[in-house]
Design an enzyme around this catalytic site. Structure first.
Site, PDB file in Angstrom:
ATOM      1  N   GLU A  29      -3.284   4.395   1.722  1.00  0.00           N
ATOM      2  CA  GLU A  29      -2.747   3.229   1.693  1.00  0.00           C
ATOM      3  C   GLU A  29      -1.751   2.980   3.054  1.00  0.00           C
ATOM      4  O   GLU A  29      -0.936   4.043   2.906  1.00  0.00           O
ATOM      5  CB  GLU A  29      -2.082   2.552   0.501  1.00  0.00           C
ATOM      6  CG  GLU A  29      -1.388   1.146   0.437  1.00  0.00           C
ATOM      7  CD  GLU A  29      -1.050   0.635  -0.806  1.00  0.00           C
ATOM      8  OE1 GLU A  29      -1.948   0.474  -1.571  1.00  0.00           O
ATOM      9  OE2 GLU A  29       0.016   0.403  -1.027  1.00  0.00           O
ATOM     10  N   THR A  60      -1.720  -2.987   3.194  1.00  0.00           N
ATOM     11  CA  THR A  60      -0.928  -3.935   2.249  1.00  0.00           C
ATOM     12  C   THR A  60      -0.997  -5.483   2.943  1.00  0.00           C
ATOM     13  O   THR A  60      -1.086  -5.423   4.496  1.00  0.00           O
ATOM     14  CB  THR A  60       0.351  -3.609   1.916  1.00  0.00           C
ATOM     15  OG1 THR A  60       1.114  -3.456   3.194  1.00  0.00           O
ATOM     16  CG2 THR A  60       0.555  -2.274   1.261  1.00  0.00           C
ATOM     17  N   GLN A 223       0.750   0.498  -9.884  1.00  0.00           N
ATOM     18  CA  GLN A 223       1.957   0.734  -9.227  1.00  0.00           C
ATOM     19  C   GLN A 223       2.284   2.200  -8.821  1.00  0.00           C
ATOM     20  O   GLN A 223       1.992   3.007 -10.207  1.00  0.00           O
ATOM     21  CB  GLN A 223       3.006  -0.089 -10.066  1.00  0.00           C
ATOM     22  CG  GLN A 223       4.504   0.055  -9.392  1.00  0.00           C
ATOM     23  CD  GLN A 223       4.721  -0.691  -8.057  1.00  0.00           C
ATOM     24  OE1 GLN A 223       4.282  -0.367  -7.116  1.00  0.00           O
ATOM     25  NE2 GLN A 223       5.455  -1.846  -8.465  1.00  0.00           N
TER      26      GLN A 223
END
Length: 305
Positions: A29, A60, A223
């Site tokens: 990511e 993101t 998360q």
């Protein structure tokens, strides 16, 4: 899977790839870079990271939709230029329905069929999240809308919070906690108080996650967390509530001490005593912190496998 993926593999849904594999897999990511140099660095890294054969790469969607166009462009570039499977973040923040439609349409035009549907963070400079006029109020609304307008074209990932969503975490005295709350609370330095998602809020969180899955979510990506026991408990709780979709652990490697303190403070993450003591000893040595971040990241990955 081979590093030289076929066009067909690059058009597959992540949920199908996970269902077909019994191997340990890795994904990556990235935050969209803010400068041209940052973009050049990212391209260089994508070329090098391709060697680890990530199952997917996600980007993101900046706070308040600030990187919307760049996130789309990076997702397209990752697939066309680097032969990697993109998993694009899409949030509700500052996104009216017509903007959501445009983003989804551009994904379909470029055969991108993997989306991470999120509420999103407040825009920079704002403390609380507010829905935009003509937009959605939560990730559940976004999941429902994607399924309503696009059927099963997209594999939809949603967020899961092993310690509870930061908005649902509050200060409490440690002595007042239940055993379950003690296992997921985060400690405040030099205080008898802790941050914790109460058992009542935890139940609401799990029921909401069930709703997202029932609405069409295919995968849960968690998360960040630093205590592997917290992740194990979260997975067990999901299964207890009847959630059967794959749960991908979100691992953020420690890069700098200040960054670690900022992110754990923002998310109210649980930092176990041993980790706190280990990083405290080297906090002023930037190189040592970075090396420790890699070592601890490896330890954490092995713990959750």
């Amino acid at each position: 899977m081979s590093n030289n993926r076929t066009d067909n593999a690059l058009n597959q849904k992540i949920c199908d790839l996970l269902a077909d594999s019994n191997q340990n897999l890795v994904s990556l990511e990235f935050f969209p870079p803010k400068t041209k140099q940052g973009l050049d660095n990212l391209k260089d890294r994508l070329g090098r990271y391709k060697k680890v054969n990530p199952l997917f790469v996600d980007f993101t969607w900046g706070a308040g939709g600030s990187t919307a166009e760049l996130t789309l462009d990076l997702s397209i570039m990752t697939k066309s230029d680097f032969n990697l499977l993109p998993n694009m973040h899409l949030t509700c923040t500052n996104m009216k329905i017509n903007k959501i439609d445009m983003a989804l349409g551009k994904c379909r035009e470029n055969n991108i069929c993997n989306i991470v549907a999120l509420r999103g963070d407040p825009p920079v400079g704002e403390e609380k999240w507010h829905s935009s006029e003509g937009g959605f109020t939560c990730a559940l609304d976004l999941v429902k809308y994607i399924r309503k307008t696009n059927g099963d074209y997209f594999c939809i990932s949603v967020a899961g919070y092993p310690e509870g969503h930061p908005d649902k975490i509050e200060k409490r005295e440690f002595s007042s906690l239940s055993e379950a709350e003690k296992e997921r609370c985060s400690f405040i330095k030099n205080s008898s108080e802790v941050y914790v998602c109460s058992d009542q809020n935890w139940e609401k969180e799990m029921k909401y996650l069930c709703e997202k899955c029932e609405a069409g979510a295919d995968i849960i990506i968690t998360q960040m967390f630093f205590d592997p026991k917290v992740y194990g408990t979260f997975v067990a709780e999901c299964r207890k509530y009847g959630i059967t979709v794959p749960i991908v652990p979100g691992i953020m490697c420690i890069n700098t001490f200040k960054g670690f303190e900022r992110m754990t403070g923002l998310c109210k993450s649980r930092v176990q005593k041993e980790l706190s003591e280990r990083i405290e000893l080297i906090k002023d040595d930037e190189k040592a912190v970075k090396e420790f971040g890699i070592t601890f990241g490896e330890e954490l990955c092995r713990s959750v496998l």
